[in-house]
Design a protein around this motif. Structure first.
Motif, mmCIF file in Angstrom:
data_model
loop_
_atom_site.group_PDB
_atom_site.id
_atom_site.type_symbol
_atom_site.label_atom_id
_atom_site.label_comp_id
_atom_site.label_asym_id
_atom_site.label_seq_id
_atom_site.Cartn_x
_atom_site.Cartn_y
_atom_site.Cartn_z
ATOM 1 N N VAL A 12 0.861 -1.719 0.133
ATOM 2 C CA VAL A 12 0.149 0.183 -0.139
ATOM 3 C C VAL A 12 0.594 1.545 0.141
ATOM 4 C CG1 VAL A 12 -1.798 -1.158 0.941
ATOM 5 C CG2 VAL A 12 -0.148 0.479 1.999
ATOM 6 N N GLN A 13 0.494 2.085 -0.012
ATOM 7 C CA GLN A 13 1.093 2.975 -0.006
ATOM 8 C C GLN A 13 1.009 4.245 1.255
ATOM 9 O OE1 GLN A 13 2.724 4.261 -3.144
ATOM 10 N NE2 GLN A 13 1.767 5.462 -4.414
ATOM 11 N N ALA A 14 1.780 4.878 1.597
ATOM 12 C CA ALA A 14 1.408 6.084 2.737
ATOM 13 C C ALA A 14 0.337 6.491 2.833
ATOM 14 C CB ALA A 14 3.210 6.584 2.940
ATOM 15 N N GLY A 15 0.282 6.242 4.310
ATOM 16 C CA GLY A 15 -1.225 6.834 4.715
ATOM 17 C C GLY A 15 -2.502 6.420 4.599
ATOM 18 N N ASP A 16 -2.227 4.754 3.641
ATOM 19 C CA ASP A 16 -4.045 4.231 3.148
ATOM 20 C C ASP A 16 -4.042 3.054 4.752
ATOM 21 O OD1 ASP A 16 -3.734 4.088 1.352
ATOM 22 O OD2 ASP A 16 -2.847 3.574 -0.080
ATOM 23 N N SER A 17 -4.778 2.809 4.831
ATOM 24 C CA SER A 17 -4.834 1.576 6.052
ATOM 25 C C SER A 17 -4.688 0.005 4.667
ATOM 26 C CB SER A 17 -6.743 1.664 5.998
ATOM 27 O OG SER A 17 -6.399 3.123 7.169
ATOM 28 N N LEU A 18 -5.050 -1.246 5.820
ATOM 29 C CA LEU A 18 -4.635 -2.079 5.307
ATOM 30 C C LEU A 18 -5.430 -3.384 6.481
ATOM 31 C CD1 LEU A 18 -3.994 -3.757 2.733
ATOM 32 C CD2 LEU A 18 -1.400 -4.410 4.108
ATOM 33 N N THR A 19 -6.325 -4.490 6.472
ATOM 34 C CA THR A 19 -6.474 -5.423 7.706
ATOM 35 C C THR A 19 -5.798 -6.598 7.389
ATOM 36 O OG1 THR A 19 -8.666 -3.851 8.197
ATOM 37 C CG2 THR A 19 -8.144 -6.584 8.594
ATOM 38 N N SER A 82 -3.169 4.851 8.299
ATOM 39 C CA SER A 82 -1.952 5.977 7.955
ATOM 40 C C SER A 82 -0.809 5.009 8.399
ATOM 41 C CB SER A 82 -2.144 6.702 9.495
ATOM 42 O OG SER A 82 -3.794 7.501 9.959
ATOM 43 N N LEU A 83 -0.583 3.845 7.713
ATOM 44 C CA LEU A 83 0.254 3.609 7.717
ATOM 45 C C LEU A 83 1.811 3.868 7.091
ATOM 46 C CD1 LEU A 83 -1.334 0.155 6.013
ATOM 47 C CD2 LEU A 83 0.728 0.627 8.274
ATOM 48 N N ARG A 84 2.806 4.053 7.567
ATOM 49 C CA ARG A 84 3.681 4.288 7.252
ATOM 50 C C ARG A 84 4.901 3.175 6.890
ATOM 51 N NH1 ARG A 84 3.527 6.988 13.071
ATOM 52 N NH2 ARG A 84 2.157 8.278 13.367
ATOM 53 N N PRO A 85 5.852 3.880 6.024
ATOM 54 C CA PRO A 85 7.469 3.091 5.240
ATOM 55 C C PRO A 85 7.852 2.246 6.616
ATOM 56 C CG PRO A 85 6.621 5.551 4.575
ATOM 57 C CD PRO A 85 5.917 5.328 5.511
ATOM 58 N N GLU A 86 8.122 2.914 7.932
ATOM 59 C CA GLU A 86 8.535 1.646 8.314
ATOM 60 C C GLU A 86 7.714 1.295 9.380
ATOM 61 O OE1 GLU A 86 7.012 6.449 10.653
ATOM 62 O OE2 GLU A 86 8.273 5.313 8.791
ATOM 63 N N ASN A 87 6.417 0.838 9.080
ATOM 64 C CA ASN A 87 5.209 -0.211 9.462
ATOM 65 C C ASN A 87 5.755 -1.642 8.559
ATOM 66 O OD1 ASN A 87 2.904 2.148 10.023
ATOM 67 N ND2 ASN A 87 3.565 1.120 11.712
ATOM 68 N N SER A 113 2.741 -12.149 7.206
ATOM 69 C CA SER A 113 2.315 -12.444 6.276
ATOM 70 C C SER A 113 2.942 -10.527 5.844
ATOM 71 C CB SER A 113 0.648 -11.597 6.039
ATOM 72 O OG SER A 113 -0.177 -12.658 6.786
ATOM 73 N N GLN A 114 3.508 -10.256 4.488
ATOM 74 C CA GLN A 114 4.402 -9.527 4.130
ATOM 75 C C GLN A 114 3.190 -7.812 4.276
ATOM 76 O OE1 GLN A 114 7.235 -9.079 3.878
ATOM 77 N NE2 GLN A 114 6.887 -6.708 3.618
ATOM 78 N N VAL A 115 3.439 -7.143 4.902
ATOM 79 C CA VAL A 115 3.076 -5.871 4.948
ATOM 80 C C VAL A 115 4.487 -4.753 4.098
ATOM 81 C CG1 VAL A 115 1.651 -3.739 5.553
ATOM 82 C CG2 VAL A 115 1.727 -5.708 6.062
ATOM 83 N N THR A 116 4.351 -4.032 3.610
ATOM 84 C CA THR A 116 4.732 -2.850 2.512
ATOM 85 C C THR A 116 4.018 -1.707 1.672
ATOM 86 O OG1 THR A 116 6.924 -4.998 1.127
ATOM 87 C CG2 THR A 116 6.662 -2.783 0.887
ATOM 88 N N VAL A 117 4.911 -1.124 2.895
ATOM 89 C CA VAL A 117 4.250 0.453 2.651
ATOM 90 C C VAL A 117 5.114 1.097 1.644
ATOM 91 C CG1 VAL A 117 2.995 2.128 3.997
ATOM 92 C CG2 VAL A 117 2.963 0.000 5.034
ATOM 93 N N SER A 118 4.366 2.241 0.828
ATOM 94 C CA SER A 118 5.421 2.882 0.113
ATOM 95 C C SER A 118 4.993 4.073 0.638
ATOM 96 C CB SER A 118 5.387 2.531 -1.615
ATOM 97 O OG SER A 118 6.311 1.321 -1.926
ATOM 98 N N SER A 119 5.980 4.970 -0.320
ATOM 99 C CA SER A 119 6.591 6.161 0.991
ATOM 100 C C SER A 119 6.211 7.580 -0.783
ATOM 101 C CB SER A 119 7.289 7.085 0.455
ATOM 102 O OG SER A 119 8.228 7.068 0.341
#
Length: 119
Positions: A12-19, A82-87, A113-119
């Motif tokens: 996801v992109q930074a600021g997005d949500s994921l469950t 509010s996901l951040r790249p550091e997550n 589960s891999q979670v990748t947050v892009s800025s």
């Protein structure tokens, strides 16, 4: 034995949500605490959030106010806002049994589960 099967990871992109979801089966009556951990490359696995069988939740400081853990009908979820790249990390579902009577002494883990947050 308790089996934990995770789903919901992704990019996801930074600021997005994921469950993330974790479906449990087996001797779930033995579970005292449900939790989500994360592990980034080169780092130790660390607690993100946990919830007791009584419904009391606790969060790591780095997610407090943004993430929420819940459990219902043998499914534990981690709502990440509010996901951040550091997550970015691999997230693992965890079930901690009571370790008494006929219940196991050892924790049970999801597959990750891999979670990748892009800025």
């Amino acid at each position: 034995q308790v089996r934990l099967v995770e789903s919901g990871g992704g990019s996801v992109q930074a600021g997005d949500s994921l469950t993330l979801s974790c479906a449990a089966d087996g001797l779930t009556i033995c579970v005292a605490t449900w939790a989500w951990y994360r592990q980034a490359p080169g780092k130790e696995r660390e607690l993100v959030a946990k919830i007791t069988s009584g419904g009391s939740a606790n969060y790591a400081d780095f997610v407090k106010g943004r993430f929420a853990i819940s459990v219902a009908r043998e499914i534990v979820t981690l709502q990440m806002n509010s996901l951040r790249p550091e997550n970015t990390a691999v997230y693992y579902c965890n079930a901690h049994p009571m370790g008494s009577g006929f219940c196991d002494e050892n924790d049970f883990w999801g597959q990750g589960s891999q979670v990748t947050v892009s800025s």
